[in-house]
Design a protein around this motif. Structure first.
Motif, PDB file in Angstrom:
ATOM      1  N   ALA A 129       0.843  -1.198   0.000  1.00  0.00           N
ATOM      2  CA  ALA A 129       0.000   0.000   0.000  1.00  0.00           C
ATOM      3  C   ALA A 129       0.877   1.246   0.000  1.00  0.00           C
ATOM      4  O   ALA A 129       1.742   1.413   0.865  1.00  0.00           O
ATOM      5  CB  ALA A 129      -0.907   0.000   1.222  1.00  0.00           C
ATOM      6  N   ALA A 130       0.680   2.108  -0.981  1.00  0.00           N
ATOM      7  CA  ALA A 130       1.422   3.364  -1.051  1.00  0.00           C
ATOM      8  C   ALA A 130       0.772   4.348  -0.085  1.00  0.00           C
ATOM      9  O   ALA A 130      -0.183   5.047  -0.420  1.00  0.00           O
ATOM     10  CB  ALA A 130       1.409   3.906  -2.472  1.00  0.00           C
ATOM     11  N   THR A 131       1.272   4.364   1.129  1.00  0.00           N
ATOM     12  CA  THR A 131       0.620   5.160   2.163  1.00  0.00           C
ATOM     13  C   THR A 131       1.613   5.600   3.209  1.00  0.00           C
ATOM     14  O   THR A 131       2.691   5.030   3.348  1.00  0.00           O
ATOM     15  CB  THR A 131      -0.507   4.335   2.837  1.00  0.00           C
ATOM     16  OG1 THR A 131      -1.198   5.152   3.784  1.00  0.00           O
ATOM     17  CG2 THR A 131       0.079   3.136   3.565  1.00  0.00           C
ATOM     18  N   THR A 132       1.264   6.635   3.924  1.00  0.00           N
ATOM     19  CA  THR A 132       1.965   7.037   5.136  1.00  0.00           C
ATOM     20  C   THR A 132       0.915   7.225   6.215  1.00  0.00           C
ATOM     21  O   THR A 132      -0.212   7.637   5.941  1.00  0.00           O
ATOM     22  CB  THR A 132       2.753   8.349   4.937  1.00  0.00           C
ATOM     23  OG1 THR A 132       1.859   9.371   4.488  1.00  0.00           O
ATOM     24  CG2 THR A 132       3.856   8.174   3.912  1.00  0.00           C
ATOM     25  N   ARG A 133       1.293   6.919   7.443  1.00  0.00           N
ATOM     26  CA  ARG A 133       0.319   6.958   8.538  1.00  0.00           C
ATOM     27  C   ARG A 133       0.835   7.858   9.649  1.00  0.00           C
ATOM     28  O   ARG A 133       1.827   7.558  10.285  1.00  0.00           O
ATOM     29  CB  ARG A 133       0.093   5.549   9.084  1.00  0.00           C
ATOM     30  CG  ARG A 133      -0.388   4.552   8.031  1.00  0.00           C
ATOM     31  CD  ARG A 133      -0.435   3.141   8.598  1.00  0.00           C
ATOM     32  NE  ARG A 133      -0.763   2.166   7.563  1.00  0.00           N
ATOM     33  CZ  ARG A 133      -0.729   0.857   7.747  1.00  0.00           C
ATOM     34  NH1 ARG A 133      -0.371   0.353   8.920  1.00  0.00           N
ATOM     35  NH2 ARG A 133      -1.027   0.038   6.764  1.00  0.00           N
ATOM     36  N   SER A 150       4.899  12.065   2.367  1.00  0.00           N
ATOM     37  CA  SER A 150       3.845  11.534   1.509  1.00  0.00           C
ATOM     38  C   SER A 150       4.445  10.619   0.459  1.00  0.00           C
ATOM     39  O   SER A 150       5.587  10.827   0.018  1.00  0.00           O
ATOM     40  CB  SER A 150       3.101  12.678   0.801  1.00  0.00           C
ATOM     41  OG  SER A 150       2.496  13.541   1.733  1.00  0.00           O
ATOM     42  N   PRO A 151       3.693   9.592   0.029  1.00  0.00           N
ATOM     43  CA  PRO A 151       4.174   8.725  -1.039  1.00  0.00           C
ATOM     44  C   PRO A 151       4.537   9.535  -2.275  1.00  0.00           C
ATOM     45  O   PRO A 151       3.847  10.491  -2.636  1.00  0.00           O
ATOM     46  CB  PRO A 151       2.988   7.792  -1.303  1.00  0.00           C
ATOM     47  CG  PRO A 151       2.233   7.775  -0.017  1.00  0.00           C
ATOM     48  CD  PRO A 151       2.378   9.158   0.539  1.00  0.00           C
ATOM     49  N   HIS A 195       6.073   3.728   1.157  1.00  0.00           N
ATOM     50  CA  HIS A 195       5.245   3.383   2.315  1.00  0.00           C
ATOM     51  C   HIS A 195       6.010   3.770   3.571  1.00  0.00           C
ATOM     52  O   HIS A 195       7.225   3.618   3.658  1.00  0.00           O
ATOM     53  CB  HIS A 195       4.970   1.872   2.319  1.00  0.00           C
ATOM     54  CG  HIS A 195       4.266   1.372   3.536  1.00  0.00           C
ATOM     55  ND1 HIS A 195       2.897   1.189   3.577  1.00  0.00           N
ATOM     56  CD2 HIS A 195       4.730   1.007   4.763  1.00  0.00           C
ATOM     57  CE1 HIS A 195       2.561   0.724   4.784  1.00  0.00           C
ATOM     58  NE2 HIS A 195       3.658   0.623   5.516  1.00  0.00           N
ATOM     59  N   ASP A 250       5.229   3.693   8.016  1.00  0.00           N
ATOM     60  CA  ASP A 250       4.406   3.623   9.210  1.00  0.00           C
ATOM     61  C   ASP A 250       5.334   3.705  10.415  1.00  0.00           C
ATOM     62  O   ASP A 250       6.517   4.051  10.271  1.00  0.00           O
ATOM     63  CB  ASP A 250       3.520   2.364   9.221  1.00  0.00           C
ATOM     64  CG  ASP A 250       4.311   1.066   9.123  1.00  0.00           C
ATOM     65  OD1 ASP A 250       5.383   0.975   9.754  1.00  0.00           O
ATOM     66  OD2 ASP A 250       3.862   0.128   8.432  1.00  0.00           O
TER      67      ASP A 250
END
Length: 315
Positions: A249-253, A260-261, A283, A285
């Motif tokens: 998943a291309a995401t940041t949390r 950001s991706p 990615h 996290d």
């Protein structure tokens, strides 16, 4: 024969950090291939995959490259959950223990070992480790402090003895936490193994007052696992070239820096070996960051790092 599904461990036999992963692979009874990398630079077939990261070991599965034992162990546990190493009581605690074993205890191991054997160390090794650490590799200084560092090393070993004594009182003292070996044991094992390989007489002196720790260590050594296949660094690079990174998943949390991706970032260890690996953020996290990198030799790879112990900055 190794392929894009295989675990490939880039390591050399005397590396204590590689022994951590070798032990984990034995405990899980996992098949794997190995590439024996040089003890010192250069490592021309590995650098295109890691982007310059130079610590040992590195794990490769296809075009996914895992840097640092913390993320390697996390990935092995995620992909191959049985038999489990992240046992009840090991959650979170294992990485806290790793901060101690990989930091202060390892530093005292280095001082004891090279204080004892420093005269046998080649100049090329000293120069390489000076470049890695950013400070002088002074074997005379290590020799001078070796008696004090032996005291420090033994004190740290005796903490394992206290833990095993406490577990024994509860009726479950075969391993550091309970009746099965897990991640905490893997981290604690490393420095004992390192000392046995280099200054075994000193280790035996320490074991004279640490019967439970000696028995714990011998139990861990008895796990045999599967014999790895040895492949060349060129074969490993070709596997990465012909593979594609695993979908993620291309995401940041909740990123503290607001990353950001798609941003170009660089990642490096926060203590030594500070080679900044650059790439496109895929990615992030709280425990992992993944960069996408491209090169002529490996084409597209994903390079995985743990968050704890690593710095991230925008380019």
């Amino acid at each position: 024969m190794a392929d894009a599904r295989s675990i490939i461990l880039h390591e050399y036999p005397t590396s204590p950090f590689a022994e951590k992963i070798r032990l984990a692979l034995r405990l899980k009874n996992l098949a794997y291939s190995r590439v024996e990398i040089p003890v010192i630079m250069p490592r021309p077939d590995l650098m295109p995959m890691t982007g310059g990261y130079r610590r040992t070991p590195v794990m490769q599965i296809g075009a996914d490259i895992y840097c640092d034992t913390a993320i390697i162990l996390r990935e092995l546990e995620a992909r191959f959950p049985m038999p489990a190493l992240k046992l009840p009581g090991h959650e979170g605690l294992a990485q806290m223990v790793a901060g101690w074993t990989d930091g202060r205890w390892f530093q005292s191991s280095v001082a004891v070992i090279f204080g004892e054997n420093g005269d046998q160390v080649p100049d090329a090794f000293k120069k390489d480790r000076e470049e890695l650490s950013g400070r002088a590799f002074d074997t005379d200084a290590m020799k001078a402090v070796a008696p004090m560092m032996r005291d420090q090393w033994r004190a740290r070993l005796m903490l394992l003895e206290e833990r095993l004594q406490g577990g024994q009182g509860a009726g479950s003292g075969l391993y550091l936490i309970g009746m099965k070996p897990g991640l905490v044991d893997i981290h604690a094992y490393m420095n004992v193994w390192f000392m046995e390989q280099n200054v075994p007489d000193f280790l035996e002196q320490c074991f004279e007052r640490a019967d439970l720790t000696k028995a714990w260590y011998e139990r861990l050594k008895e796990f045999e696992g599967q014999e790895p296949e040895t492949i060349t660094s060129r074969q490993a690079l070709d596997i990465a070239l012909l593979a594609a990174p695993r979908l993620v998943a291309a995401t940041t949390r909740s990123e503290p820096q607001g990353l950001s991706p798609g941003e170009d970032v660089a990642v490096a260890p926060d203590d030594y070996g500070q080679v900044w690996v650059e790439g496109e953020l895929v990615h992030a996290d709280s425990q992992r960051i993944i960069l996408q990198r491209t090169s002529e030799e490996a084409e597209t790879v994903h390079v995985h790092f743990p968050r704890a112990g690593y710095l991230v900055r925008r380019l």
